[in-house]
Structures are given as C-alpha cells and as structure tokens.
Design a protein around this motif. Structure first.
Motif: not given
Length: 146
Positions: A12-17, A25-27, A59-63
């Motif tokens: 998907x696509x990583x982002x800061x949650x 985009x949450x895989x 990590x818990x803070x990354x999508x």
C-alpha cells in the motif's frame, strides 16, 4: 495428497498515523478484508486450507505499507486443490480491485514444487497446471501507480 503454498504480498502506502493517516493505504486492513473471506480448516472430506503466517507494519504510528501472507491448500483431489487455490487467488484479486490507489499486489503460488511467479505481464516460469487452474496461460498481478 497434493499441496499448494500461497504467498501474497500487498503493498500500500506508508504515512504517519497521527499526522496524515489519510495519505496512507493500510496493507494490513486490506489483507484482513481478504483473509476474512477465505474459508480455512476443513473445506471438505479431501481438502484443507490454512493461512498460517501474516507479517506487516514497521511501527504503531505508521500506516503499514506492506503485508506478507503465507498459506497452503492441501487435497487428495487435484481438481479440488486447483479449484480452492484459485478461489484464494480470486478473493485477494477482488479485494485489490476494490481498493483505490494501491500500488501493487503480488501473488506467488508454489504448485507441485514448481515456482510460478507472476509480475506485471511477464511470467518467469510457466507451469502446465497454471492454464488449467486459472483458465489462462498468463494469470497476472495487478500493478498500479499511486
């Protein structure tokens, strides 16, 4: 007894949650949507299926951008083995088409100790079972640009 191993990678696509989760985009949630539609355990008297491993996120803070899924189908019937393996493939493909902006879905299937790896429209190794299983000589992996 025959056995097919299925390895699926969803990218998907990583982002800061906390700052901009809408850009991700949450895989993992996509994998969960597909896995929830796959019947596991005893399929019938001759056939079993299992999703045995799933790994994703950093990590818990990354999508989470990537998730890896490993499973298998076993059957005493070659026809049922091919049919249920194809069903798993189809479930992930349908979920993939519903999610917009996905960059990549890779499905690798090990059939009778022969590796079939499909990427884009290039097939690196052809197996005769593939045409019978998927109804086409070139099952494909969808590749989208986000």
């Amino acid at each position: 007894m025959g056995k097919n191993n299925v390895h699926i990678e969803i990218i998907g696509k990583a982002a800061h949650s906390g700052l901009n989760p809408e850009k991700g985009i949450n895989a993992i949630t996509t994998a969960a949507a597909a896995i929830s539609k796959v019947k596991v355990g005893r399929i019938d008297r001759e056939t079993t299926a299992n999703i045995g491993m799933i790994k994703g996120g950093n990590a818990v803070n990354i999508v989470p951008e990537t998730v890896l899924i490993d499973g298998e189908v076993r059957s005493r019937s070659e026809k049922k083995l091919e049919s249920y393996t194809h069903k798993i493939y189809s479930i992930f493909e349908k979920i993939f088409y519903r999610i917009k902006n996905y960059s990549k879905l890779i499905i690798t299937i090990f059939i009778a100790l022969t590796l079939i790896f499909i990427y884009g429209t290039t097939k690196l190794k052809v197996d005769l079972n593939t045409e019978k299983m998927f109804g086409t000589k070139l099952p494909h992996v969808q590749d989208r640009k986000s």
